[in-house]
Design a protein around this motif. Structure first.
Motif, PDB file in Angstrom:
ATOM      1  N   GLU A 211       0.827  -1.205   0.000  1.00  0.00           N
ATOM      2  CA  GLU A 211       0.000   0.000   0.000  1.00  0.00           C
ATOM      3  C   GLU A 211       0.863   1.257   0.000  1.00  0.00           C
ATOM      4  N   VAL A 212       1.927   1.251   0.778  1.00  0.00           N
ATOM      5  CA  VAL A 212       2.844   2.390   0.808  1.00  0.00           C
ATOM      6  C   VAL A 212       3.475   2.614  -0.563  1.00  0.00           C
ATOM      7  N   LEU A 213       3.942   1.539  -1.194  1.00  0.00           N
ATOM      8  CA  LEU A 213       4.597   1.670  -2.490  1.00  0.00           C
ATOM      9  C   LEU A 213       3.617   2.110  -3.568  1.00  0.00           C
ATOM     10  N   ALA A 214       2.394   1.606  -3.512  1.00  0.00           N
ATOM     11  CA  ALA A 214       1.389   2.024  -4.491  1.00  0.00           C
ATOM     12  C   ALA A 214       1.046   3.496  -4.330  1.00  0.00           C
ATOM     13  N   ALA A 215       0.907   3.957  -3.086  1.00  0.00           N
ATOM     14  CA  ALA A 215       0.597   5.365  -2.846  1.00  0.00           C
ATOM     15  C   ALA A 215       1.750   6.262  -3.287  1.00  0.00           C
ATOM     16  N   ALA A 216       2.971   5.799  -3.052  1.00  0.00           N
ATOM     17  CA  ALA A 216       4.134   6.570  -3.487  1.00  0.00           C
ATOM     18  C   ALA A 216       4.169   6.684  -4.997  1.00  0.00           C
ATOM     19  N   GLU A 217       3.879   5.574  -5.700  1.00  0.00           N
ATOM     20  CA  GLU A 217       3.904   5.588  -7.162  1.00  0.00           C
ATOM     21  C   GLU A 217       2.814   6.497  -7.716  1.00  0.00           C
ATOM     22  N   ALA A 218       1.674   6.554  -7.030  1.00  0.00           N
ATOM     23  CA  ALA A 218       0.570   7.386  -7.485  1.00  0.00           C
ATOM     24  C   ALA A 218       0.725   8.847  -7.082  1.00  0.00           C
ATOM     25  N   GLY A 219       1.753   9.153  -6.287  1.00  0.00           N
ATOM     26  CA  GLY A 219       1.967  10.531  -5.849  1.00  0.00           C
ATOM     27  C   GLY A 219       1.041  10.962  -4.736  1.00  0.00           C
ATOM     28  N   ASP A 220       0.528   9.996  -3.946  1.00  0.00           N
ATOM     29  CA  ASP A 220      -0.426  10.313  -2.885  1.00  0.00           C
ATOM     30  C   ASP A 220       0.240  10.641  -1.560  1.00  0.00           C
ATOM     31  N   ILE A 221       1.571  10.648  -1.525  1.00  0.00           N
ATOM     32  CA  ILE A 221       2.289  10.948  -0.276  1.00  0.00           C
ATOM     33  C   ILE A 221       3.150  12.184  -0.532  1.00  0.00           C
ATOM     34  N   GLY A 222       2.762  13.290   0.088  1.00  0.00           N
ATOM     35  CA  GLY A 222       3.397  14.567  -0.222  1.00  0.00           C
ATOM     36  C   GLY A 222       4.886  14.607   0.037  1.00  0.00           C
ATOM     37  N   PHE A 223       5.300  14.201   1.239  1.00  0.00           N
ATOM     38  CA  PHE A 223       6.728  14.295   1.560  1.00  0.00           C
ATOM     39  C   PHE A 223       7.551  13.383   0.652  1.00  0.00           C
ATOM     40  N   TRP A 224       6.931  12.312   0.150  1.00  0.00           N
ATOM     41  CA  TRP A 224       7.637  11.347  -0.696  1.00  0.00           C
ATOM     42  C   TRP A 224       8.105  12.011  -1.980  1.00  0.00           C
ATOM     43  N   GLU A 225       7.221  12.844  -2.555  1.00  0.00           N
ATOM     44  CA  GLU A 225       7.595  13.551  -3.773  1.00  0.00           C
ATOM     45  C   GLU A 225       8.766  14.495  -3.511  1.00  0.00           C
ATOM     46  N   ARG A 226       8.737  15.166  -2.373  1.00  0.00           N
ATOM     47  CA  ARG A 226       9.849  16.054  -2.017  1.00  0.00           C
ATOM     48  C   ARG A 226      11.137  15.254  -1.820  1.00  0.00           C
ATOM     49  N   ALA A 227      11.008  14.098  -1.185  1.00  0.00           N
ATOM     50  CA  ALA A 227      12.188  13.256  -0.958  1.00  0.00           C
ATOM     51  C   ALA A 227      12.782  12.772  -2.275  1.00  0.00           C
ATOM     52  N   LEU A 228      11.928  12.454  -3.235  1.00  0.00           N
ATOM     53  CA  LEU A 228      12.422  12.046  -4.553  1.00  0.00           C
ATOM     54  C   LEU A 228      13.173  13.190  -5.212  1.00  0.00           C
ATOM     55  N   GLU A 229      12.605  14.386  -5.129  1.00  0.00           N
ATOM     56  CA  GLU A 229      13.251  15.562  -5.732  1.00  0.00           C
ATOM     57  C   GLU A 229      14.595  15.842  -5.070  1.00  0.00           C
ATOM     58  N   GLU A 230      14.686  15.616  -3.787  1.00  0.00           N
ATOM     59  CA  GLU A 230      15.924  15.895  -3.049  1.00  0.00           C
ATOM     60  C   GLU A 230      16.921  14.742  -3.132  1.00  0.00           C
ATOM     61  N   GLY A 231      16.517  13.628  -3.734  1.00  0.00           N
ATOM     62  CA  GLY A 231      17.427  12.494  -3.872  1.00  0.00           C
ATOM     63  C   GLY A 231      17.529  11.627  -2.634  1.00  0.00           C
ATOM     64  N   THR A 232      16.637  11.837  -1.667  1.00  0.00           N
ATOM     65  CA  THR A 232      16.664  11.018  -0.452  1.00  0.00           C
ATOM     66  C   THR A 232      16.227   9.590  -0.736  1.00  0.00           C
ATOM     67  N   ILE A 233      15.343   9.448  -1.711  1.00  0.00           N
ATOM     68  CA  ILE A 233      14.830   8.126  -2.080  1.00  0.00           C
ATOM     69  C   ILE A 233      15.427   7.721  -3.421  1.00  0.00           C
ATOM     70  N   ASP A 234      15.885   6.489  -3.510  1.00  0.00           N
ATOM     71  CA  ASP A 234      16.419   5.941  -4.751  1.00  0.00           C
ATOM     72  C   ASP A 234      15.265   5.302  -5.540  1.00  0.00           C
ATOM     73  N   PRO A 235      14.895   5.862  -6.690  1.00  0.00           N
ATOM     74  CA  PRO A 235      13.780   5.284  -7.464  1.00  0.00           C
ATOM     75  C   PRO A 235      14.029   3.829  -7.846  1.00  0.00           C
ATOM     76  N   ASP A 236      15.294   3.462  -8.088  1.00  0.00           N
ATOM     77  CA  ASP A 236      15.594   2.073  -8.425  1.00  0.00           C
ATOM     78  C   ASP A 236      15.318   1.151  -7.242  1.00  0.00           C
ATOM     79  N   ARG A 237      15.614   1.633  -6.046  1.00  0.00           N
ATOM     80  CA  ARG A 237      15.336   0.836  -4.853  1.00  0.00           C
ATOM     81  C   ARG A 237      13.828   0.626  -4.702  1.00  0.00           C
ATOM     82  N   LEU A 238      13.057   1.675  -4.985  1.00  0.00           N
ATOM     83  CA  LEU A 238      11.605   1.544  -4.914  1.00  0.00           C
ATOM     84  C   LEU A 238      11.104   0.520  -5.924  1.00  0.00           C
ATOM     85  N   ALA A 239      11.652   0.567  -7.142  1.00  0.00           N
ATOM     86  CA  ALA A 239      11.230  -0.388  -8.169  1.00  0.00           C
ATOM     87  C   ALA A 239      11.558  -1.820  -7.753  1.00  0.00           C
TER      88      ALA A 239
END
Length: 435
Positions: A211-239
């Motif tokens: 559920e967390v990963l699906a919400a992140a992929e759909a952009g439903d978690i605000g801080f997650w989008e900011r973390a992606l922009e800042e490079g805190t989250i590795d998109p490959d790790r999420l995949a």
């Protein structure tokens, strides 16, 4: 002698339905085809292709004249494979020499059948292995810095809290807390033991992960989008997490994956798996060479036997600085991977015809018009692109062959071999120190 060999691909559940048929020029069966074994391991020995009305294996060939066809009067100490990875393999480690010998002897003495599901040690030998990517390959390989794993677990916890998944958030937070405070190796071993106890907090974390990963992929978690922009989250790790959670929901190995390096290998890049190094291949097509052994200790992401206590006893809990293993250039068109093991080395030869169009998946600049290669020990090779001619000097008919993509050869020890044509060949033989 130059002898065509073949085998039936092993139909493990993680195999691709298309990749090996495409390479071998056979029709897909609709079933997964995972590994093509090219060696003398009794689990699936290669066969002499179309030699006689009666099928002969490479084991039969070696036993017919061990001094001529074997290594030191015995079977080949290496096993060459082609892997087609359509889904994640199990998290696993392989024992060292002493561990393999002791484990095999103990299970033999206990009367555990060699084909029993609970058998850990099928062979008395170790299983170092080297993988070279043919396509892009994704893998988990070796432990990374614990701080990076903690950060990812805390990000998952924050995402779960934003979605109101309190129990899952607390599970991720407790997992992160277990990676703080003591010797890093002890923390890793304790984490492996703890996560497979299936504590309620682990169950809760795994239950909310999709559920967390699906919400992140759909952009439903605000801080997650900011973390992606800042490079805190590795998109490959999420995949990778999405793929693992989809293939193995509720499996604690998904959380273990966060402790490991996520590696993307481009074609021609390699990783070496020494004793105790935890790993799992996730996707891609590759050539692999190993000591001729099938000893595997598993830690999740599988329906096969798992023995966490034994795995934790032999796993190397040290941090791996760089999972990749470098090649060395032997000559124009010829490179080799030579880990410090006596059983094997792997070479890649690329040849071209001067007036031919490229069309073989590599640049003419990478290829030679002719490659001469010593063969003081037996060689097993597979053609992975194009079509090549392999012969020995002053060759008799049995010492000259033309081989296309997907075909494999056993080459007896003797005079050097010459490779020409337009294609790519991977060649396995005994280790550099043993040549």
């Amino acid at each position: 002698m130059l002898i065509f060999i073949e085998n039936t691909p092993r139909a493990y559940a993680w195999g691709s339905t298309e990749a090996l048929p495409d390479m071998l020029g056979t029709a897909p069966t609709g079933e997964p085809q995972a590994e093509l074994w090219l060696g003398t391991h009794p689990g699936s020995p290669a066969h002499v292709a179309k030699a006689t009305p009666v099928q002969h294996t490479l084991i039969d060939l070696v036993e017919s004249d061990p001094d001529r066809y074997g290594v030191d009067g015995g079977p080949l100490p290496f096993l060459l494979k082609v892997l087609a990875i359509g889904a994640p393999l199990s998290l696993q480690v392989h024992p060292d020499r002493d561990q393999a010998a002791a484990g095999f002897a103990a299970e033999e003495a206990a009367g555990v059948p060699r084909d029993a599901r609970e058998r850990n040690y099928c062979d008395p030998t170790h299983k170092p292995e080297l993988l070279v990517a043919l396509s892009e390959v994704t893998a988990l390989s070796g432990f990374r810095d614990l701080a990076n794993a903690r950060e990812d677990l805390l990000l998952l916890a924050a995402a779960a809290r934003e979605l109101g998944l309190t129990d899952g958030a607390e599970g991720f937070e407790r997992a992160a807390c277990r990676l703080v405070g003591r010797d890093a190796g002890e923390l890793r071993r304790d984490f492996l033991t703890w996560v497979f106890t299936r504590d309620t907090c682990i169950t809760a974390a795994l239950a909310c992960l999709a559920e967390v990963l699906a919400a992140a992929e759909a952009g439903d978690i605000g801080f997650w989008e900011r973390a992606l922009e800042e490079g805190t989250i590795d998109p490959d790790r999420l995949a990778a997490l999405r793929a693992l959670a989809a293939a193995h929901p509720s499996d604690p190995g998904v959380l273990v994956s966060l402790l490991l390096h996520l590696v993307h290998l481009a074609p021609g890049e390699a990783i070496f798996l020494g004793a105790g190094q935890i790993h799992a291949y996730l996707s891609g097509v590759a050539v692999e060479v190993m000591a001729s052994s099938d000893n595997v200790l598993r830690a999740g992401l599988t329906q096969k036997h798992i023995d966490i206590e034994e795995l934790c006893r032999i796993v190397n809990t040290g941090e791996l600085v760089d999972p990749r293993f470098p090649s060395e250039r032997l000559d124009h068109g010829l490179i080799a991977w030579r880990p410090e093991v006596p059983e094997f080395q792997l070479m890649r030869a690329r040849v071209r015809e001067a007036d031919a169009e490229t069309g073989s998946g590599f640049s003419d600049a990478d290829a030679a018009t002719r490659i001469d290669l010593p063969a003081p020990s037996p060689v097993v090779l597979v053609v992975t692109a194009g079509k090549v001619r392999i012969e020995r000097p002053d060759a008799q008919p049995s010492e000259v062959v033309s081989a296309r993509r997907g075909q494999s050869l056993y080459v007896s020890a003797g005079e050097p071999i010459c490779i020409t044509g337009h294609g790519e060949v991977f060649l396995a033989t005994v280790g550099h120190d043993e040549r």
